[in-house]
Design an enzyme around this catalytic site. Structure first.
Site, short mmCIF file in Angstrom:
data_model
loop_
_atom_site.label_atom_id
_atom_site.label_comp_id
_atom_site.label_asym_id
_atom_site.label_seq_id
_atom_site.Cartn_x
_atom_site.Cartn_y
_atom_site.Cartn_z
CD GLU A 22 56.74 56.45 50.98
OE1 GLU A 22 56.36 57.19 51.58
OE2 GLU A 22 56.46 56.09 49.65
CE1 TYR A 54 43.65 54.89 79.62
CE2 TYR A 54 45.29 55.90 81.08
CZ TYR A 54 44.19 55.54 80.79
OH TYR A 54 43.30 56.36 81.60
CD GLU A 73 45.03 57.68 52.39
OE1 GLU A 73 45.12 58.67 51.78
OE2 GLU A 73 46.26 56.99 52.33
CE LYS A 99 54.29 57.64 54.32
NZ LYS A 99 54.41 57.27 53.02
#
Length: 120
Positions: A22, A54, A73, A99
């Site tokens: 990953e 934005y 997290e 994810k």
């Protein structure tokens, strides 16, 4: 009047994860935000200075997504804290970080963390 800004489906390619693959290969992530702030003045004035830009919000999220984390997290927490620091007028933040296709051998669309923070 309660005013909220919603930014949906911000997509990023990033290197968050515990598994070595990953952090080397990366993955697709999606961030959704709902920002609550006192924006009544912008409703009346039609001036950018009276609201939350934005594009500036997106840049804060992108900056944090570019920093690898083992856990989504942790990445989500960094985004939340960075947004509150950059936009102190925020009264609440709801953030969902997903994810896509997490690599754990199952048929799953995504794994997500949802943070919901209200400020006094």
């Amino acid at each position: 009047m309660t005013t909220r800004i919603e930014l949906k489906e911000m997509r990023f390619y990033a290197y968050h994860g515990v598994m070595p693959q990953e952090t080397k290969v990366g993955n697709n992530f999606v961030v959704n935000l709902i920002l609550t702030a006192p924006l009544e003045q912008a409703v009346r004035s039609d001036e950018l200075d009276d609201t939350i830009n934005y594009a500036a919000v997106y840049e804060v999220v992108k900056e944090q997504m570019d920093i690898p984390s083992k856990l989504i997290e942790h990445a989500a927490g960094r985004i939340l804290y960075a947004l509150k620091e950059r936009f102190p007028q925020l009264a609440a933040i709801e953030l969902k970080l997903s994810k896509l296709n997490p690599p754990f051998g199952g048929d799953i669309h995504s794994a997500s963390i949802i943070l919901d923070e209200t400020y006094p």
